[in-house]
Scaffold this motif. Sequence first.
Motif, PDB file in Angstrom:
ATOM      1  N   VAL A  45       0.759  -1.133   0.087  1.00 50.16           N
ATOM      2  CA  VAL A  45      -0.324   0.110   0.079  1.00 50.16           C
ATOM      3  C   VAL A  45       0.840   1.161   0.129  1.00 50.16           C
ATOM      4  CG1 VAL A  45      -1.741   1.280   1.402  1.00 50.16           C
ATOM      5  CG2 VAL A  45      -1.992  -1.174   1.219  1.00 50.16           C
ATOM      6  N   ALA A  46       2.210   1.281   0.700  1.00 49.94           N
ATOM      7  CA  ALA A  46       2.934   2.178   0.777  1.00 49.94           C
ATOM      8  C   ALA A  46       3.676   2.662  -0.489  1.00 49.94           C
ATOM      9  CB  ALA A  46       3.799   1.968   1.648  1.00 49.94           C
ATOM     10  N   ASN A  53       8.493   9.747  -2.152  1.00 52.49           N
ATOM     11  CA  ASN A  53       9.452  10.552  -1.300  1.00 52.49           C
ATOM     12  C   ASN A  53      10.693  10.277  -1.489  1.00 52.49           C
ATOM     13  OD1 ASN A  53       7.040  11.681  -0.040  1.00 52.49           O
ATOM     14  ND2 ASN A  53       6.723   9.818   1.125  1.00 52.49           N
ATOM     15  N   LEU A  54      11.032   8.811  -1.782  1.00 49.14           N
ATOM     16  CA  LEU A  54      12.593   8.361  -2.044  1.00 49.14           C
ATOM     17  C   LEU A  54      12.888   8.336  -3.522  1.00 49.14           C
ATOM     18  CD1 LEU A  54      12.525   5.514   0.537  1.00 49.14           C
ATOM     19  CD2 LEU A  54      13.304   7.843   0.957  1.00 49.14           C
ATOM     20  N   HIS A  55      12.141   8.950  -4.356  1.00 49.41           N
ATOM     21  CA  HIS A  55      12.495   9.063  -5.682  1.00 49.41           C
ATOM     22  C   HIS A  55      13.075   7.833  -6.439  1.00 49.41           C
ATOM     23  CE1 HIS A  55      11.820  13.236  -4.940  1.00 49.41           C
ATOM     24  NE2 HIS A  55      12.988  13.179  -4.160  1.00 49.41           N
ATOM     25  N   GLN A  61      10.742  -0.147  -5.970  1.00 53.38           N
ATOM     26  CA  GLN A  61       9.601  -0.714  -5.519  1.00 53.38           C
ATOM     27  C   GLN A  61       9.354  -2.367  -5.501  1.00 53.38           C
ATOM     28  OE1 GLN A  61       6.293   0.837  -8.044  1.00 53.38           O
ATOM     29  NE2 GLN A  61       6.392   2.866  -6.974  1.00 53.38           N
ATOM     30  N   GLU A  62      10.045  -2.811  -6.670  1.00 57.31           N
ATOM     31  CA  GLU A  62      10.326  -4.146  -6.586  1.00 57.31           C
ATOM     32  C   GLU A  62      11.223  -4.929  -5.395  1.00 57.31           C
ATOM     33  OE1 GLU A  62      11.526  -5.007 -10.590  1.00 57.31           O
ATOM     34  OE2 GLU A  62       9.520  -5.150 -11.235  1.00 57.31           O
ATOM     35  N   PRO A 110      16.665   7.258   4.888  1.00 57.85           N
ATOM     36  CA  PRO A 110      16.908   8.544   4.084  1.00 57.85           C
ATOM     37  C   PRO A 110      16.796   8.358   2.683  1.00 57.85           C
ATOM     38  CG  PRO A 110      18.997   7.832   4.618  1.00 57.85           C
ATOM     39  CD  PRO A 110      18.093   6.931   5.268  1.00 57.85           C
ATOM     40  N   ASP A 111      16.919   7.254   2.294  1.00 56.86           N
ATOM     41  CA  ASP A 111      17.007   7.007   0.587  1.00 56.86           C
ATOM     42  C   ASP A 111      16.703   5.563   0.328  1.00 56.86           C
ATOM     43  OD1 ASP A 111      19.257   5.262   0.894  1.00 56.86           O
ATOM     44  OD2 ASP A 111      20.486   7.116   0.529  1.00 56.86           O
ATOM     45  N   ALA A 112      16.325   5.312  -1.047  1.00 53.18           N
ATOM     46  CA  ALA A 112      15.858   3.993  -1.500  1.00 53.18           C
ATOM     47  C   ALA A 112      16.927   2.993  -0.994  1.00 53.18           C
ATOM     48  CB  ALA A 112      15.744   3.992  -2.951  1.00 53.18           C
TER      49      ALA A 112
END
Length: 168
Positions: A45-46, A53-55, A61-62, A110-112
């Motif tokens: 869901v997020a 937010n994390l570009h 996402q995967e 702070p990041d992906a």
Amino acid sequence: MPATTAEPGPAPASPPRYTRAQRITLVACILGSSVAFLDGTIVNVALPAIRANLHGGLGTQEWVVDGYLLMLGSLLLGGGSLGDLFGRRRIFMLGIGGFGLASLVCALAPDAGALIAARILQGIAAALLVPSNLALIMDVFTDRQRAAAIGTWTAWTGIATVAGPLLG
């Protein structure tokens, strides 16, 4: 036509009674497995917020989803073996603590890249946590109580898994 009387069958078995320690163990096992399975579904869901937010793109996402599931699935048997070697309760507690710490790191990522690394750590902690649940139930409950305890654990864990997207 003569009336027939049905003979009463065996009385239904009364639900097993649990000691206080057994109830606490069952609740801990339900909560432990629930967080592990809930987290596997709630993050979906997020994903739009993570992307924004994390570009991160689709690859990010995967990996946020699959990093967790890959570690959980691939290390599950190893987590069970560690419980056999070092004690189920100890490994369960290590899994809970590790999962909580990794969740905190996820929230503060702070990041992906940091988020993906924290999700991988969550998956490792879940692999310690999940097999210990059933093993603890098998250890703590008597033969007569075990089926009811496992049924309760399974039902509540299933509810948590289904509730993930709703709670997200």
